[in-house]
Write a protein that holds these residues in place. Structure first.
Motif, mmCIF file in Angstrom:
data_model
loop_
_atom_site.group_PDB
_atom_site.id
_atom_site.type_symbol
_atom_site.label_atom_id
_atom_site.label_comp_id
_atom_site.label_asym_id
_atom_site.label_seq_id
_atom_site.Cartn_x
_atom_site.Cartn_y
_atom_site.Cartn_z
ATOM 1 N N GLN A 45 0.833 -1.192 0.000
ATOM 2 C CA GLN A 45 0.000 0.000 0.000
ATOM 3 C C GLN A 45 0.878 1.256 0.000
ATOM 4 O OE1 GLN A 45 -3.260 -0.283 -0.298
ATOM 5 N NE2 GLN A 45 -2.970 -2.508 -0.336
ATOM 6 N N PRO A 46 0.507 2.267 -0.784
ATOM 7 C CA PRO A 46 1.327 3.473 -0.849
ATOM 8 C C PRO A 46 1.254 4.269 0.439
ATOM 9 C CG PRO A 46 -0.723 3.809 -2.020
ATOM 10 C CD PRO A 46 -0.699 2.361 -1.623
ATOM 11 N N LEU A 48 1.584 7.965 2.553
ATOM 12 C CA LEU A 48 1.186 9.339 2.259
ATOM 13 C C LEU A 48 2.342 10.079 1.589
ATOM 14 C CD1 LEU A 48 -0.806 10.334 5.454
ATOM 15 C CD2 LEU A 48 -1.690 9.701 3.216
ATOM 16 N N PRO A 49 2.039 11.218 0.927
ATOM 17 C CA PRO A 49 3.104 11.940 0.220
ATOM 18 C C PRO A 49 4.294 12.215 1.127
ATOM 19 C CG PRO A 49 0.954 12.895 -0.251
ATOM 20 C CD PRO A 49 0.747 11.885 0.826
ATOM 21 N N GLN A 53 7.389 16.604 -0.553
ATOM 22 C CA GLN A 53 6.485 16.859 -1.681
ATOM 23 C C GLN A 53 5.638 18.093 -1.405
ATOM 24 O OE1 GLN A 53 4.494 13.424 -3.028
ATOM 25 N NE2 GLN A 53 3.042 14.497 -4.342
ATOM 26 N N SER A 103 -7.109 9.214 3.905
ATOM 27 C CA SER A 103 -6.661 7.840 3.698
ATOM 28 C C SER A 103 -7.362 6.891 4.662
ATOM 29 C CB SER A 103 -5.149 7.749 3.878
ATOM 30 O OG SER A 103 -4.694 6.427 3.700
ATOM 31 N N ALA A 125 -5.509 0.197 -3.005
ATOM 32 C CA ALA A 125 -4.558 1.301 -2.871
ATOM 33 C C ALA A 125 -5.275 2.636 -3.116
ATOM 34 C CB ALA A 125 -3.420 1.125 -3.868
ATOM 35 N N TYR A 126 -4.854 3.650 -2.397
ATOM 36 C CA TYR A 126 -5.500 4.957 -2.522
ATOM 37 C C TYR A 126 -4.506 6.060 -2.206
ATOM 38 C CZ TYR A 126 -8.490 8.964 -1.397
ATOM 39 O OH TYR A 126 -9.045 10.214 -1.337
ATOM 40 N N ASP A 127 -4.358 7.001 -3.114
ATOM 41 C CA ASP A 127 -3.524 8.186 -2.919
ATOM 42 C C ASP A 127 -4.454 9.381 -2.791
ATOM 43 O OD1 ASP A 127 -1.796 10.285 -2.894
ATOM 44 O OD2 ASP A 127 -0.871 9.874 -4.847
ATOM 45 N N LEU A 129 -3.792 12.557 -2.322
ATOM 46 C CA LEU A 129 -3.275 13.876 -2.692
ATOM 47 C C LEU A 129 -3.920 14.462 -3.952
ATOM 48 C CD1 LEU A 129 -1.440 16.229 -2.148
ATOM 49 C CD2 LEU A 129 0.435 14.992 -3.275
#
Length: 481
Positions: A45-46, A48-49, A53, A103, A125-127, A129
Motif C-alpha cells: 500500500q502506498p 502518504l506523500p 512533496q 486515507s 490502494a488509494y492516494d 493527494l
C-alpha cells in the motif's frame, strides 16, 4: 479445510428454502482436476506523500473547515471518542492531517502491515493527494470530504449506532443485572438499548427482542448467556462498532450487486441481488483456533460428490491417532504420495465430511463452501464448529442458482448428485464470494445488533485503530510549523 456476477430469477429465489426436484437426464460434463490455488499476492500500500512533496496552499476558510472536519474523527469510529481533539494546525501540517484522515476514511485507519494473516481482505490502494489538491484548487473541500466515507447502508447504520452508544456511555452506561434482578431493573436495563420497552408488555417479549439482537436463542428467560450479553460494558460495544466500521472501509468502493456473503461471526450466508439481501441460510463457520479467514474471491466451480483429501494438520491431530484399523472401518483410505509419504482420503459418499457439493474459489487458506452430512448443528445458535471452511444448510438450491444460466445445467444439480460420480462443474459465470466478520450491524429499523467476538478480533482491531491514530497525530504534531 482451512477470489463476480450472479443473476437471480425470482422463481428460484422463492424456491430457495425448498429442495429442488431431481431431473432425469444429466448433461455430459468433463471432470477435471485443478491444481491447488496459489496464494493471492498482496500489493504494497502506498504511503502518504513524502514530507518533501509540495502540498497545496490553503485559504483561511479552507483551513477553518479542515480543522472542524478533523475534530469529527470520533463520529467515524477513527478515535475512541475520549481522545483529545486535534490541536490547532496550519499550513503543511494541517494539509498532512487532512490527507491522513482521507486515507483512513477511504481505505481504513490501520496499515496493512498491522493486518493478521487471516485478515486477507486487503483495501484497495488509494492516494488522497490528487483529489485533495483538486478540491483545494476548486474550493470544493466539503464535497471532497463527504465523498471519502463508504456509501454503504451498513456503514451508515454503524455510524448512527456509534453515536447512540457513545451517548449511552456519556450518560453513565447501564447497570449490571442478574438472573434474580427485579423485573423493574431488568426493564430499565433493556430500555437503555430498546426504547420500545414498556411497563405494560410481558417482560419475556422484551427479553426475546434483546436475545435476537445478540444472536441468542429467544427463550425470553434470563439465562447465563443472556445475562452475560446484557452485562457487556458499553465501552466494549463501542469498540465492536468501531472495529466493524473499519472493516467496512477495507471493502471496495463498489461491491458486486449480486454476490454471496458469509458473516463468519454470525455463521450465516446471505445471497444479495441488486445489492439487497434476498435470502439467507444458516452456516457453520470456523471454531476459535480454526478461524475462517476474511477474504474476497470468486466461486469458479462446484465439485459434485467430492472426496475429502484430509489436510495434514487435521489428519495428524484427529485421525492418525485412531490407528489404521479404525480409519479403515470408518471408510477412510490411506493413499501413498509421490514423496513416499501417506495421506488420508475420505471417498465421496453420503458420509463424506464434504457432503454432496463443494463450492471452490481461489484463496491461500484452502477454504471453501460445502455441504455436510452433519445437519444437527444448523438448528443450534452456536455454529462456530468447523475447521475453517463454511458448511451450508441449503447447498443444492444455492448451486442451482449458480448454474441456472447454463441450459445444460439448469435444474440438473440433484440429478448429478444422484449419479454418485465425482464431477467438477464449471460455473457459466464466476460468483463473487465475501467472507466477512461482522459482530455489530444495524437492522433495517436502525436497531443495533451484536454477536460474540469468538476470535477476539474486535478488541484487537479497536486497539490498533487507536494506536494508529495516535501515531498519525504524533507525526502531524511533530511537523507543525
Amino acid at each position: 479445510m482451512v477470489s463476480r456476477r450472479l443473476i437471480v430469477l425470482p422463481a428460484l429465489l422463492a424456491a430457495l428454502p425448498l429442495p429442488l426436484a431431481a431431473q432425469t437426464s444429466p448433461p455430459t460434463l468433463q471432470y477435471e482436476t485443478l491444481p491447488a490455488p496459489l496464494p493471492t499476492p498482496i500489493a504494497p500500500q502506498p504511503a502518504l506523500p513524502p514530507a518533501a512533496q509540495p502540498l497545496p496552499k490553503l485559504s483561511d476558510a479552507q483551513a477553518d473547515f479542515l480543522r472542524e472536519w478533523l475534530a469529527e474523527g470520533a463520529e467515524q469510529g477513527l478515535t475512541s471518542g475520549t481522545m483529545a481533539k486535534p490541536v490547532s494546525l496550519k499550513g503543511d501540517a494541517l494539509a498532512r492531517a487532512a490527507l491522513d484522515r482521507a486515507s483512513a476514511l477511504h481505505r481504513g485507519r490501520i496499515d496493512t502491515a498491522d493486518f493478521l494473516e487471516v485478515w486477507a481482505l486487503r483495501p484497495e490502494a488509494y492516494d488522497p493527494l490528487p483529489g485533495f489538491a483538486a478540491a483545494v484548487k476548486d474550493d470544493r473541500l466539503r464535497q471532497w470530504a463527504n465523498g471519502l466515507t463508504p456509501r454503504y447502508a451498513g456503514y451508515e447504520g454503524l455510524r448512527k449506532g456509534l453515536a447512540a452508544y457513545e451517548r449511552i456511555r456519556d450518560e453513565g452506561g447501564w447497570k449490571a443485572v442478574t438472573a434474580k434482578s427485579a423485573d423493574a431493573d431488568v426493564r430499565a436495563r433493556l430500555r437503555v438499548e430498546d426504547s420500545t420497552v414498556t411497563d405494560g408488555e410481558p417482560l419475556t417479549d422484551a427479553v426475546q427482542r434483546a436475545q435476537r439482537r445478540y444472536g441468542l436463542e429467544p427463550t425470553g428467560q434470563l439465562g447465563p448467556r443472556t445475562v452475560a450479553a446484557l452485562n457487556v460494558p458499553v465501552g466494549d460495544r463501542i469498540a465492536a462498532i468501531m472495529a466493524n466500521m473499519e472493516r467496512w472501509r477495507w471493502l471496495p468502493r463498489d461491491l458486486p450487486v449480486n454476490r454471496v456473503q458469509v458473516n463468519i461471526a454470525a455463521a450465516v450466508l446471505t445471497l444479495f441481488e441488486g445489492d439487497q439481501p434476498v435470502t439467507s441460510m444458516r452456516a457453520v463457520t470456523g471454531s476459535p483456533g480454526n478461524e475462517t479467514p476474511m477474504l474476497v474471491s470468486n466461486i469458479h466451480s462446484i465439485v459434485v460428490n467430492p472426496p475429502w483429501n484430509v489436510p495434514s494438520s487435521i489428519a495428524k491431530r484427529e485421525l492418525w491417532p485412531k490407528g489404521r484399523a479404525a480409519l479403515a472401518a470408518q471408510g477412510y483410505k490411506i493413499v501413498k504420495t509421490p514423496g513416499g509419504g501417506e495421506r488420508i482420503v475420505q471417498p465421496a459418499g453420503p458420509n463424506s465430511a464434504l457432503g454432496r457439493l463443494k463450492f471452490d474459489f481461489d484463496n491461500p487458506f484452502a477454504v471453501y463452501l460445502h455441504d455436510t452430512p452433519a445437519r444437527a448443528k444448523f438448528s443450534s445458535y452456536d455454529r462456530l464448529a468447523s475447521h475453517g471452511c463454511v458448511r451450508l444448510e441449503k447447498p443444492v438450491p444455492l448451486a442451482e442458482l449458480m448454474v441456472q444460466a447454463d441450459p445444460a445445467l439448469n435444474g440438473q444439480v440433484q440429478t448429478l448428485i444422484d449419479t454418485g460420480k465425482t464431477q467438477r462443474v464449471q460455473l457459466p459465470k464466476q460468483v463473487a464470494v465475501y467472507l466477512l466478520y461482522w459482530t455489530a450491524f444495524a437492522s433495517g429499523n436502525s436497531t443495533m445488533n451484536f454477536r460474540d467476538d469468538p476470535y477476539g478480533w474486535d478488541k484487537l482491531l479497536a486497539s490498533k485503530i487507536d494506536a494508529s491514530t495516535r501515531r498519525a497525530q504524533a507525526v502531524v504534531t511533530a511537523s507543525k510549523e
